[in-house]
Enzyme design. Structure first.
Site, short mmCIF file in Angstrom:
data_model
loop_
_atom_site.label_atom_id
_atom_site.label_comp_id
_atom_site.label_asym_id
_atom_site.label_seq_id
_atom_site.Cartn_x
_atom_site.Cartn_y
_atom_site.Cartn_z
N ASP A 1 0.87 -1.18 0.00
CA ASP A 1 0.00 0.00 0.00
C ASP A 1 0.91 1.23 0.00
OD1 ASP A 1 -1.46 2.21 0.76
OD2 ASP A 1 -2.57 1.20 2.35
N LYS B 1 -3.32 11.97 -3.05
CA LYS B 1 -2.33 12.11 -1.98
C LYS B 1 -0.96 12.48 -2.55
CE LYS B 1 -4.70 8.78 0.96
NZ LYS B 1 -5.25 9.53 2.09
#
Ligand code: PMP
Length: 426
Positions: free
Chosen positions: A214, A240
Site C-alpha cells: 500500500d 495524496k
C-alpha cells in the site's frame, strides 16, 4: 516564528527548482481561515493541487473532452492520447516494466479490493491465510476480511512495537505454507513509520508468497521503484500526491495480471461480446470497465511531471528536515506525547496531550486557522493495539514552512492554557 530548521540539506536547496518557492504553485494555500493565514497540516488525508494540475483539468474539459479509445474523431483521439500518455508517465514514475502493468482505478482502496477479489478470491481455500500488519489502514484490512469471509480463509496480523515499528522477525515467522498473500503499507498514515518493504518482499518471496504494498502515503513523498522493491502489487491514490481525487493506480506484475479474471464487467474491458460468450480485452483494459476518469488520469500525469520537476529525493530531504524541526518544536508543548517514534519515519506527527481530547485540540486549532486531523485515522485496530482511542495528527508536505509548525505549536500552547484555565476555574 521561533527559528528555521538547521542544516537544510543540500539536496533540498541545490535542486533544479527550489522547493521553498514551490509553495506559490498552490493557490489554495494563500487564504485566511478564521481571520488567520491557513496552515494546512492534513496532507496525509489529501494533498493540495498545484496550479498546473488544476489548469490541466480545465484545459481538458475546455478543449479536448471526449470519450477514450472508441471514437474515430479528433477530440477522442486527443483524449485517448493524453489518457494513455498518463499511463506511460505512471510507468516511468514507479519504474514498472511495461505500461500494461499500470491499471487506472479510483484510488488505493479500489486497487486493493481489485486484488482481493480478482487475484486472491479464485485461489483461496478454507484455512488459507492472508498476512497483514497491525499498522494497516482500514483499506488494507477490510478487503481481505471480505474475501476471507467469502472463502473461509483467515486473516493473520503481524505485530508492531510500542514505538510503531514492524517486528520483522515475527513477521518472517508468520509467513507459512498457508500464506497466500502478504499486504503491508510502505508508510503508516497514522504513525509515519516507514516499513522496509524491499526486505519484507524478499522474506515473503523466499516462501513464494506474493506481496501487495500500500503506497498511498509513500509515492508522493519519496522515490518509489516497484522493481527495486520487488513487490507483486503496488497501490496508490492520485489525490495524496498532488493529483486529482477519484484516480489512482494499481501496479501488478504482468504475469499475475494476465492470469487474473476481470473484476468488473462492462464496456472497454471486452474484445467481443455475444450472449453466449464474451472475450476479454488485453491488459490493461481488461481491468478498466466503463468510461474511466479521463481528466483525472491526465491530471495525475501532470502531478507526476510536477513532482519530477522538483525531484522526489529533494522532496524527501526537505520533508525530513521539516519532520526534525516539528519533532523538536512539539517537545516544547507540556504534556505532549508523540505516538509513533520509529527511527524511519515520514513527516507525519501523531500525538496525545495529557488530559485533552484529540477532537477538542483540533477544534481549537481550527479557530487558529490550523488544519489537522483528529481521531482513529482509519486505523481502529492500530489504536486498539496502542490502547488509545485516537490521536491528533499533523501531516506535512514539502510546501509547509517552519513558520507553520511554529503556528501549530503556538496553537497547542493556547489549547493547553485554555483547558488548564478551565480546570483551575472549576
Ligand atoms: N492506505 C493508506 C495508508 C492511506 O493513508 C489511505 C488514505 N488515508 C488509504 C490507504 C486509502 O486511500 P483512498 O481513500 O485514496 O483510497
Amino acid at each position: 516564528m521561533t527559528g528555521t530548521p538547521t542544516g537544510l540539506s543540500q539536496a533540498a536547496t541545490s535542486n533544479r527548482r527550489p522547493i521553498e518557492t514551490a509553495r506559490n504553485d498552490f493557490p489554495i494555500l494563500d487564504q485566511t481561515v478564521a481571520g488567520k493565514p491557513l496552515v494546512y497540516l492534513d496532507n496525509a488525508a489529501t494533498t493540495q493541487k498545484p496550479r498546473r494540475v488544476i489548469d490541466s483539468l480545465r484545459h481538458y474539459y475546455e478543449h479536448d473532452n471526449a470519450n477514450v479509445h472508441r471514437g474515430i474523431h479528433e477530440l477522442s483521439e486527443r483524449a485517448t492520447r493524453q489518457y494513455e500518455s498518463a499511463r506511460d508517465k505512471v510507468r516511468d514514475f514507479i519504474n514498472a516494466d511495461v505500461r500494461e502493468e499500470i491499471i487506472f482505478v479510483r484510488g488505493t482502496t479500489e486497487a486493493i479490493n481489485l486484488v482481493a477479489q480478482s487475484y486472491l478470491r479464485p485461489i483461496l481455500a478454507a484455512g488459507d491465510e492472508i498476512l497483514i500488519t497491525e499498522m494497516e489502514h482500514h483499506s488494507n484490512i477490510v478487503p481481505w476480511q471480505l474475501v476471507a469471509e467469502q472463502t473461509g480463509a483467515r486473516l493473520r496480523v503481524a505485530p508492531i512495537t510500542d514505538s510503531g515499528e514492524l517486528l520483522l522477525p515475527t513477521l518472517a515467522e508468520m509467513i507459512g505454507p498457508r500464506t497466500r498473500l502478504l499486504a503491508v503499507t510502505q508508510v503508516s498514515n497514522a504513525l509515519g513509520s516507514i516499513n522496509p518493504v524491499a526486505d519484507i518482499v524478499r522474506l515473503a518471496h523466499e516462501q513464494a508468497v506474493p506481496v501487495l504494498v500500500d503506497g498511498a502515503q509513500a509515492v508522493g513523498h519519496m522515490p518509489v521503484d516497484v522493481r527495486a522493491i520487488g513487490c507483486d502489487f503496488y497501490a496508490f491514490s492520485g489525490h495524496k500526491m498532488y493529483g486529482p481525487t477519484g484516480i489512482g493506480v494499481l501496479y501488478g506484475r504482468r504475469d499475475l495480471l494476465e492470469k487474473m479474471p476481470p473484476w468488473q464487467g462492462g464496456g472497454e474491458m471486452i474484445r467481443s461480446v455475444s450472449f453466449e460468450k464474451t472475450e476479454y480485452n488485453v491488459l490493461p483494459h481488461k481491468f478498466e470497465a466503463g468510461t474511466p476518469h479521463i481528466a483525472g488520469a491526465i491530471g495525475l500525469g501532470v502531478a507526476i511531471d510536477y513532482i519530477e520537476d522538483l525531484g522526489r529525493s529533494a522532496i524527501e530531504c526537505h520533508e525530513q528536515d521539516l519532520l526534525a524541526y516539528a519533532t523538536g518544536a512539539l517537545a516544547r508543548v507540556p504534556g505532549l506525547r508523540l505516538v509513533g517514534t520509529a527511527p524511519q519515519k515520514a513527516a507525519i506527527l501523531s500525538f496525545l496531550i495529557d488530559g485533552l481530547h484529540p477532537h477538542d485540540i483540533s477544534t481549537v486549532l481550527d479557530r487558529e486557522g490550523v488544519a489537522v486531523r483528529a481521531g482513529h485515522h482509519c486505523a481502529m485496530p492500530l489504536m486498539a493495539r496502542l490502547g488509545i482511542p485516537g490521536t491528533t495528527r499533523a501531516s506535512l508536505a514539502f510546501y509547509n514552512k517552519p513558520a507553520e509548525i511554529d503556528a501549530l505549536v503556538r496553537g497547542l500552547l493556547q489549547v493547553v492554557a485554555f483547558f488548564n484555565r478551565g480546570r483551575a476555574g472549576g
